[in-house]
Design a protein around this motif. Structure first.
Motif, short mmCIF file in Angstrom:
data_model
loop_
_atom_site.label_atom_id
_atom_site.label_comp_id
_atom_site.label_asym_id
_atom_site.label_seq_id
_atom_site.Cartn_x
_atom_site.Cartn_y
_atom_site.Cartn_z
N ARG A 13 7.09 47.98 63.11
CA ARG A 13 8.35 47.56 63.70
C ARG A 13 9.33 47.28 62.58
N TRP A 14 10.57 47.59 62.83
CA TRP A 14 11.61 47.43 61.82
C TRP A 14 12.11 46.00 61.82
N ILE A 15 12.05 45.36 60.64
CA ILE A 15 12.44 43.95 60.50
C ILE A 15 13.53 43.83 59.44
N LYS A 16 14.60 43.17 59.80
CA LYS A 16 15.72 42.92 58.89
C LYS A 16 15.32 41.86 57.88
N THR A 17 15.61 42.13 56.59
CA THR A 17 15.23 41.19 55.54
C THR A 17 16.47 40.65 54.83
N VAL A 18 16.73 41.11 53.62
CA VAL A 18 17.79 40.55 52.78
C VAL A 18 18.90 41.58 52.55
N ARG A 19 20.02 41.11 52.06
CA ARG A 19 21.10 42.03 51.69
C ARG A 19 20.66 42.88 50.51
N LEU A 20 20.97 44.16 50.55
CA LEU A 20 20.62 45.07 49.47
C LEU A 20 21.19 44.59 48.14
N ASP A 21 22.44 44.09 48.15
CA ASP A 21 23.06 43.65 46.90
C ASP A 21 22.45 42.37 46.34
N SER A 22 21.52 41.72 47.09
CA SER A 22 20.84 40.53 46.55
C SER A 22 19.60 40.90 45.75
N LEU A 23 19.21 42.18 45.79
CA LEU A 23 18.03 42.61 45.04
C LEU A 23 18.41 42.93 43.61
N PRO A 24 17.79 42.24 42.64
CA PRO A 24 18.09 42.55 41.25
C PRO A 24 17.58 43.94 40.88
N PRO A 28 11.06 43.37 41.09
CA PRO A 28 10.54 43.18 42.45
C PRO A 28 10.90 41.79 43.00
N LYS A 29 11.21 41.76 44.28
CA LYS A 29 11.51 40.50 44.95
C LYS A 29 10.65 40.42 46.21
N ARG A 30 9.98 39.28 46.37
CA ARG A 30 9.14 39.07 47.54
C ARG A 30 10.00 38.53 48.68
N VAL A 31 9.85 39.13 49.85
CA VAL A 31 10.59 38.69 51.03
C VAL A 31 9.62 38.45 52.19
N LEU A 55 11.72 46.61 45.75
CA LEU A 55 12.16 47.01 44.42
C LEU A 55 13.31 48.00 44.56
N ARG A 56 14.44 47.66 43.92
CA ARG A 56 15.61 48.54 43.94
C ARG A 56 15.78 49.12 42.54
N LYS A 57 15.84 50.45 42.48
CA LYS A 57 16.13 51.17 41.23
C LYS A 57 17.22 52.17 41.54
N GLY A 58 18.45 51.82 41.21
CA GLY A 58 19.57 52.68 41.54
C GLY A 58 19.69 52.81 43.05
N ASP A 59 19.67 54.06 43.54
CA ASP A 59 19.75 54.30 44.98
C ASP A 59 18.38 54.29 45.65
N GLN A 60 17.32 54.17 44.87
CA GLN A 60 15.97 54.21 45.42
C GLN A 60 15.50 52.80 45.77
N ALA A 96 3.67 48.61 37.90
CA ALA A 96 5.00 48.31 38.45
C ALA A 96 5.40 49.26 39.58
N GLU A 97 4.68 50.38 39.74
CA GLU A 97 4.94 51.33 40.83
C GLU A 97 3.94 51.17 41.96
N GLY A 98 3.11 50.11 41.91
CA GLY A 98 2.14 49.85 42.97
C GLY A 98 0.84 50.63 42.87
N ARG A 99 0.67 51.40 41.78
CA ARG A 99 -0.56 52.19 41.61
C ARG A 99 -1.70 51.29 41.12
N ARG A 100 -2.88 51.51 41.67
CA ARG A 100 -4.07 50.75 41.30
C ARG A 100 -4.42 50.99 39.83
N LEU A 101 -4.65 49.90 39.10
CA LEU A 101 -5.07 50.00 37.70
C LEU A 101 -6.57 49.72 37.57
#
Length: 139
Positions: A13-24, A28-31, A55-60, A96-101
């Motif tokens: 289900r789609w859940i509204k979280t935080v403003r995009l511009d609040s992500l550094p 990574p930011k936990r919500v 995690l925001r990286k540019g437009d991604q 940092a990309e979520g891949r198992r180490l």
């Protein structure tokens, strides 16, 4: 007598979280993922159903479930200078990309769908089977 039907949260289900511009950028930011929860008999208003790392990286924009794929403990950011994530229960670690180490987790962190609406990040909340090598939704 039958048990209550499962709630709709595990199916996604789609859940509204935080403003995009609040992500550094690049950090990574936990919500919390907060929404109404209904089962066969009750309705709970605005309860925390789970959480996500955003995690925001540019437009991604990437979202990972905070639930470790191993046995369901909450994944945290790794302490120190090395970016990434760590599960404190059984010491699985992820880059940092979520891949198992390393550690007992059999797969990478579980990604969640995202979209942006009216400047807010919307996350497709789902739960996945734990302790398996394949990402399989529960519910």
């Amino acid at each position: 007598v039958t048990a209550p039907a499962p709630g709709g949260a595990s199916a996604g289900r789609w859940i509204k979280t935080v403003r995009l511009d609040s992500l550094p950028e690049g950090e990574p930011k936990r919500v919390a993922l907060v929404a109404d929860h209904r089962d066969a008999w009750t309705m709970e208003k605005q309860v925390q159903l789970g959480g996500a790392w955003l995690l925001r990286k540019g437009d991604q924009l990437t979202a990972w479930s905070v639930t470790c794929p191993h046995l369901g403990c909450a994944v945290d950011r790794r302490a120190g200078d090395a970016p990434g994530f760590n599960c404190p229960c059984h010491d699985s670690s992820f880059d940092a990309e979520g891949r198992r180490l390393d550690g007992p987790s059999l797969r990478d962190l579980d990604t969640l769908g995202t979209k942006v609406e009216d400047g807010f990040v919307i996350v497709d909340f789902q739960r996945f089977r734990q302790g398996t090598p394949d990402k399989a939704p529960v519910g």
